[in-house]
Scaffold this active site. Structure first.
Site, PDB file in Angstrom:
ATOM      1  N   LYS A 162       0.844  -1.206   0.000  1.00  0.00           N
ATOM      2  CA  LYS A 162       0.000   0.000   0.000  1.00  0.00           C
ATOM      3  C   LYS A 162       0.877   1.252   0.000  1.00  0.00           C
ATOM      4  O   LYS A 162       0.706   2.147  -0.804  1.00  0.00           O
ATOM      5  CB  LYS A 162      -0.933  -0.030   1.219  1.00  0.00           C
ATOM      6  CG  LYS A 162      -1.817   1.191   1.301  1.00  0.00           C
ATOM      7  CD  LYS A 162      -2.760   1.135   2.495  1.00  0.00           C
ATOM      8  CE  LYS A 162      -3.463   2.472   2.652  1.00  0.00           C
ATOM      9  NZ  LYS A 162      -4.365   2.527   3.796  1.00  0.00           N
ATOM     10  N   HIS A 195      -4.534 -33.847  16.441  1.00  0.00           N
ATOM     11  CA  HIS A 195      -3.413 -34.705  16.833  1.00  0.00           C
ATOM     12  C   HIS A 195      -2.274 -33.894  17.437  1.00  0.00           C
ATOM     13  O   HIS A 195      -1.137 -34.362  17.493  1.00  0.00           O
ATOM     14  CB  HIS A 195      -2.938 -35.508  15.625  1.00  0.00           C
ATOM     15  CG  HIS A 195      -3.988 -36.466  15.155  1.00  0.00           C
ATOM     16  ND1 HIS A 195      -4.138 -37.722  15.679  1.00  0.00           N
ATOM     17  CD2 HIS A 195      -4.996 -36.307  14.268  1.00  0.00           C
ATOM     18  CE1 HIS A 195      -5.172 -38.319  15.107  1.00  0.00           C
ATOM     19  NE2 HIS A 195      -5.724 -37.471  14.240  1.00  0.00           N
ATOM     20  N   LYS A 197       9.730  -0.842  14.182  1.00  0.00           N
ATOM     21  CA  LYS A 197      10.312  -0.484  12.876  1.00  0.00           C
ATOM     22  C   LYS A 197      11.402   0.573  13.055  1.00  0.00           C
ATOM     23  O   LYS A 197      12.475   0.488  12.465  1.00  0.00           O
ATOM     24  CB  LYS A 197       9.232   0.098  11.953  1.00  0.00           C
ATOM     25  CG  LYS A 197       8.175  -0.880  11.495  1.00  0.00           C
ATOM     26  CD  LYS A 197       7.221  -0.172  10.530  1.00  0.00           C
ATOM     27  CE  LYS A 197       5.994  -1.000  10.234  1.00  0.00           C
ATOM     28  NZ  LYS A 197       4.982  -0.296   9.457  1.00  0.00           N
TER      29      LYS A 197
HETATM   30  O1  F6P Z   1       3.397  -2.977   9.726  1.00  0.00           O
HETATM   31  C1  F6P Z   1       2.047  -3.206   9.645  1.00  0.00           C
HETATM   32  C2  F6P Z   1       1.485  -2.909   8.280  1.00  0.00           C
HETATM   33  O2  F6P Z   1       1.360  -1.538   8.118  1.00  0.00           O
HETATM   34  C3  F6P Z   1       0.174  -3.606   8.043  1.00  0.00           C
HETATM   35  O3  F6P Z   1      -0.899  -2.934   8.561  1.00  0.00           O
HETATM   36  C4  F6P Z   1       0.177  -3.732   6.556  1.00  0.00           C
HETATM   37  O4  F6P Z   1      -0.755  -4.683   6.123  1.00  0.00           O
HETATM   38  C5  F6P Z   1       1.598  -4.142   6.316  1.00  0.00           C
HETATM   39  O5  F6P Z   1       2.350  -3.383   7.250  1.00  0.00           O
HETATM   40  C6  F6P Z   1       2.124  -3.915   4.932  1.00  0.00           C
HETATM   41  O6  F6P Z   1       2.045  -2.571   4.551  1.00  0.00           O
HETATM   42  P1  F6P Z   1       2.220  -2.139   3.056  1.00  0.00           P
HETATM   43  O7  F6P Z   1       1.133  -2.751   2.247  1.00  0.00           O
HETATM   44  O8  F6P Z   1       2.159  -0.649   3.053  1.00  0.00           O
HETATM   45  O9  F6P Z   1       3.573  -2.635   2.579  1.00  0.00           O
END
Ligand code: F6P
Length: 520
Positions: A206, A380, A489
């Protein structure tokens, strides 16, 4: 937007506490069934593509009635409607939450009239049409045999889970790989079996800033060039909101989405491209249709017959009154092997919060720990603890009535096992020998799909999304941010430099000691 009422501030909260003390804590399921011939009928709930039996749970009609009144007092319906019309319910990021728009058919009247939503729906369909045309073209392209999705979290878990689940619909002759971990062993292991001219890399992020995905994407581009690969435009595609960053990396083919789509709610967007290639445009549209049917159920069914709401009420009852800390998910279908991992992010990243919408510490517990494995295997391994352990761990089974393979006998045996587990957990078996005694009265829910199809999978996922939103709303938390992932991070960037330099200044003794050992 007015602040919703938190569950613990409703008049029903003390009544629920009193009812729990009087009749909830010691409820015996065997007696409850004996005393109520309609218990199964009352606590089962049909919804689009999913039938749920919630009757083997440690609640009674009065508890549920109080919980429903509490949900009304919390303004759950108003908060749900605010989400569907595009109000900024993600208040800490000032964003609308409109993953439901991604599965809304074009031309269907919108539930609200916020001015940006109608153009957004048009963009959704224009992007969807382009993405699905591309998916069908790749699907028909025999030159591409391997599709590698590079992404993490919401940019990995959804497509990975769904491609596996819908394997029966997969294009013959195509293999799908998912690389998420920054651990180079994963990417290296996949690249070893690939030829550049036959591979399509999908870089899914994203933000297009996530360190794991950027590192893996750069390494994949370098590998492609090293192996004599030509035509990056044909072999790399980016799925992102941040199209400029993708172009800066040299990836020119992009499919976009929007900041009102949360990462863990993004399977329905361009992030679903690997799935669309696997199952084709008709399949992907089926997935969206199933999810939309569940959206409409959640949006319009009365709370008392609303499956996501009933599940959320049960979740709250278990977490805040019984004090159960986890929920075990056992899908009785090998294709759903990644469902627990997918739902872990959905539930725990959404509702793993300790402050309310106003930032005030909460006095009650929120998200349970979600965990699990496919049912037959779990039996199991850890089911011992479900039957005889010292903690009560509610079990949720997902079973599928019809199978998609021809092997005789297997499916009947699988379904019998699913049913046997819920029965054994509830009825137990008395024995003089403590080791062989099954106490019973252990709770379980049973979600049943007719068949595992794109539509039923879409409905099942949307059901879980709305359940998480509903319980988060009752707790008064923002289910759509994830600030808790940020600190690690930041510290990792600092420690990466210290691993190179050996600088230990200002570190706590444990981190300093480990860093020294890691440097060798
Ligand atoms: O670190 C968490 C997060 O922001 C999640 O919410 C998200 O799904 C993942 O990292 C990946 O983010 P991106 O799609 O921006 O790489």
């Amino acid at each position: 937007m007015s602040m919703p009422v938190r569950c613990d501030a409703t008049p029903q909260w003390p009544l629920l506490r009193a009812h729990f003390e009087a009749a909830g804590r010691d409820l015996d399921l065997r007696q409850a069934f004996a005393g109520d011939t309609q218990r199964f009928a009352h606590f089962s709930q049909p919804a689009p593509h999913v039938f749920a039996d919630l009757s083997k749970n440690l609640w009674d009609r009065q508890a549920e009635a109080l919980l429903l009144d509490m949900a009304r007092a919390c303004g759950l319906e108003q908060r749900r409607d605010a989400m569907f019309v595009g109000q900024p319910v993600n208040c800490t990021e000032g964003r609308a939450v409109l993953h439901t728009l991604l599965r809304r058919p074009a031309g269907l009247a919108l539930p609200g009239d916020l001015p940006f939503v109608a153009p957004a729906l048009e963009q959704v369909h224009a992007t969807l049409d382009a993405m699905l045309d591309h998916a069908d073209a790749v699907r028909a392209d025999d030159g591409i045999t391997d599709v590698v999705n590079i992404g993490i979290g919401g940019s990995d878990l959804g497509p990975h889970m769904a491609v596996l689940a819908l394997d029966a619909y997969r294009a013959p002759g195509k293999r799908f790989h998912f690389v998420s971990n920054i651990d180079g062993h994963e990417l290296h292991g996949v690249l070893r079996g690939l030829r550049p001219e036959r591979t399509l890399f999908l870089v899914a992020s994203k933000t297009f800033t996530t360190i794991e995905t950027m590192t893996n994407a750069r390494s994949a581009l370098a590998w492609f060039a090293d192996q004599g690969g030509r035509d990056v435009a044909r072999h790399f595609t980016a799925l992102t909101v941040n199209v400029e960053a993708a172009r800066a990396l040299g990836i020119t083919r992009t499919f976009g989405f929007w900041d009102w789509v949360g990462g863990r709610y993004s399977l329905w967007s361009a992030i679903g491209l690997p799935l669309a290639i696997a199952i084709g445009s008709a399949g992907f549209r089926g997935l969206l249709a199933g999810a939309h049917a569940m959206d409409e159920h959640f949006r319009t069914a009365p709370l008392a017959q609303n499956l996501p709401v009933r599940l959320a009420l049960l979740d709250l009852w278990y977490r805040n009154f019984h004090g159960f800390t986890s929920r075990c998910l056992a899908p009785y279908h090998a294709g759903l092997a990644r469902l627990p991992a997918y739902l872990q992010q959905l539930e725990m990243e959404s509702n793993g919060k300790r402050v309310d919408l106003a930032g005030r510490p909460l006095p009650m517990a929120t998200s349970p720990v979600l965990w699990g494995e496919p049912g037959s295997n779990g039996q199991h391994a850890f089911f011992q603890m479900l039957h005889q352990g010292s903690d009560v761990l509610p079990l949720e089974i997902v079973a599928v009535r019809q199978c998609a393979h021809p092997l005789p006998g297997h499916h009947e045996m699988l379904l019998a096992n699913a049913l046997a587990q819920t029965q054994a957990l509830m009825v137990g078996r008395a024995s003089e020998d403590g080791h062989r005694h099954f106490p019973g009265n252990r709770p379980s829910s049973f979600l049943l799909l007719d068949a595992l199809t794109p539509a039923s999978l879409g409905a099942l996922i949307a059901l879980q999304e709305h359940r998480v939103f509903a319980s988060g709303s009752l707790w008064g938390i923002n289910s759509f941010d994830q600030w808790g992932v940020e600190l690690g991070k930041v510290l990792a960037c600092d420690l990466q430099q210290r691993l190179a330099s050996g600088d230990l200044s200002g570190l706590d003794a444990s981190t300093a000691g480990l860093l020294s050992r890691l440097r060798g």
